[in-house]
Scaffold this active site. Structure first.
Site, PDB file in Angstrom:
ATOM      1  N   HIS A  55       7.536   6.244  -4.741  1.00  0.00           N
ATOM      2  CA  HIS A  55       7.440   4.834  -5.488  1.00  0.00           C
ATOM      3  C   HIS A  55       8.724   4.146  -5.748  1.00  0.00           C
ATOM      4  O   HIS A  55       8.859   3.752  -6.660  1.00  0.00           O
ATOM      5  CB  HIS A  55       6.599   4.927  -6.589  1.00  0.00           C
ATOM      6  CG  HIS A  55       4.977   5.727  -6.420  1.00  0.00           C
ATOM      7  ND1 HIS A  55       4.042   5.950  -7.284  1.00  0.00           N
ATOM      8  CD2 HIS A  55       4.304   5.746  -5.321  1.00  0.00           C
ATOM      9  CE1 HIS A  55       3.009   6.384  -6.825  1.00  0.00           C
ATOM     10  NE2 HIS A  55       3.144   6.257  -5.373  1.00  0.00           N
ATOM     11  N   LEU A  85       4.245   6.297   3.811  1.00  0.00           N
ATOM     12  CA  LEU A  85       3.909   5.008   3.135  1.00  0.00           C
ATOM     13  C   LEU A  85       3.010   5.255   2.044  1.00  0.00           C
ATOM     14  O   LEU A  85       2.065   5.691   2.284  1.00  0.00           O
ATOM     15  CB  LEU A  85       3.736   3.718   4.109  1.00  0.00           C
ATOM     16  CG  LEU A  85       4.842   3.262   4.750  1.00  0.00           C
ATOM     17  CD1 LEU A  85       4.116   2.260   5.764  1.00  0.00           C
ATOM     18  CD2 LEU A  85       5.967   2.657   4.192  1.00  0.00           C
ATOM     19  N   ASP A  86       3.043   4.432   0.755  1.00  0.00           N
ATOM     20  CA  ASP A  86       2.332   4.644  -0.155  1.00  0.00           C
ATOM     21  C   ASP A  86       1.162   3.648   0.330  1.00  0.00           C
ATOM     22  O   ASP A  86       1.007   2.905   1.104  1.00  0.00           O
ATOM     23  CB  ASP A  86       2.565   3.843  -1.388  1.00  0.00           C
ATOM     24  CG  ASP A  86       3.773   4.699  -2.038  1.00  0.00           C
ATOM     25  OD1 ASP A  86       4.045   5.644  -1.897  1.00  0.00           O
ATOM     26  OD2 ASP A  86       4.535   3.860  -2.834  1.00  0.00           O
ATOM     27  N   ARG A  87      -0.125   4.312  -0.401  1.00  0.00           N
ATOM     28  CA  ARG A  87      -1.553   3.652   0.214  1.00  0.00           C
ATOM     29  C   ARG A  87      -1.696   2.057   0.011  1.00  0.00           C
ATOM     30  O   ARG A  87      -2.080   1.607   0.942  1.00  0.00           O
ATOM     31  CB  ARG A  87      -2.708   4.395  -0.680  1.00  0.00           C
ATOM     32  CG  ARG A  87      -3.866   3.716  -0.394  1.00  0.00           C
ATOM     33  CD  ARG A  87      -5.095   4.468  -1.390  1.00  0.00           C
ATOM     34  NE  ARG A  87      -6.360   4.073  -0.901  1.00  0.00           N
ATOM     35  CZ  ARG A  87      -7.375   4.568  -1.433  1.00  0.00           C
ATOM     36  NH1 ARG A  87      -7.308   5.470  -2.502  1.00  0.00           N
ATOM     37  NH2 ARG A  87      -8.684   4.223  -1.018  1.00  0.00           N
TER      38      ARG A  87
END
Length: 255
Positions: A161, A56-58
């Site tokens: 993304h 998961l993106d930050r």
């Protein structure tokens, strides 16, 4: 003292947790100087080694699973690689989003290994559905009022993304997206609505259990920031809850 991570589900093969927004999953050369990571916190909390099988993106919050042994890690990794996983996200976007649409813009990788223009375009597919909306009597852009939508988002591929880039490309950037969004709307939510973060959350994950006996469907509640915003906008009926449900796996068809 750091609060313990919320455990959504745990057995002898895997553990599912609620990843807080702003927390990196593991060390990255792109984030020098960061000293706290989800992997480390979870390992310390459980007192055992854990194995990440997806990302998961930050800035994204929500459900994330880790294997608890190498065999389960390999099986779960294969499940994600072969796209035998159903993912569900909630996103707050600018504008009045479409009722239902498939986004299929090809995307180039953004891994920093070489200029993006040199990377080949890759297939990317995202299903989006508008769940609700709100109109606020504030001029944030060129119009006297500002409209925002709550989108149900289901990516079928896993490009970096992907959700943020697809929604921005379609004209509905996610609020709080510093790279692909709109600064004036991001500032409005941060300063007037108490939301200084990316409003994207992974709220659902369904997959085959690595033991091979059944599937697992996980649901993850929103954090306090997004929950308060949903209540303020009258979207409380769309708030997910923490849950874990066993799923039967259909037997193979007879030949």
């Amino acid at each position: 003292m750091t609060e313990p991570l919320t455990i959504l589900y745990q057995d002898e093969h895997l553990v599912a947790v609620h990843k807080p927004a702003g927390l990196l999953v593991h060390r990255s050369k792109l984030a020098g100087g960061v000293s706290e990571f989800l992997l480390q916190r979870l390992r310390n909390q459980l007192g055992q080694r854990v194995y990440p099988v997806h990302r998961l993106d930050r800035p994204t919050s929500g459900v994330m699973i880790f294997a608890l042994d190498p065999v389960s890690a390999a099986r779960l990794g294969e499940t994600f690689t072969q796209r035998r996983v159903t993912k569900r996200y909630l996103a707050v976007v600018r504008g009045t989003g479409p009722e239902h649409e498939w986004l299929d813009y090809a995307l180039r990788e953004e891994d920093g290994s070489r200029p993006k223009a040199e990377m080949p375009p890759l297939e990317a597919l995202t299903e989006i559905r508008r769940l609700d909306g709100v109109e606020l009597p504030f001029q944030v852009d060129r119009y006297p009022a500002s409209r925002y939508s709550l989108m149900d988002v289901r990516p079928l591929t896993g490009r970096r993304h992907q959700i943020r880039r697809h929604l921005s490309r379609r004209g509905y950037p996610i609020i709080g997206d510093a790279k692909h969004g709109k600064g004036n709307h991001n500032r409005f939510f941060a300063e007037r609505l108490g939301c200084p973060r990316l409003l994207l959350a992974a709220v659902g994950l369904s997959f085959d259990h690595p033991a091979g006996e059944h599937g697992l469907a996980l649901s993850c509640a929103l954090d306090a920031t997004m929950t308060a915003l949903f209540q303020h906008f009258g979207w409380a009926g769309h708030l997910p809850v923490d849950s874990a449900c066993r799923l039967d796996i259909a037997p193979p068809a007879a030949t």
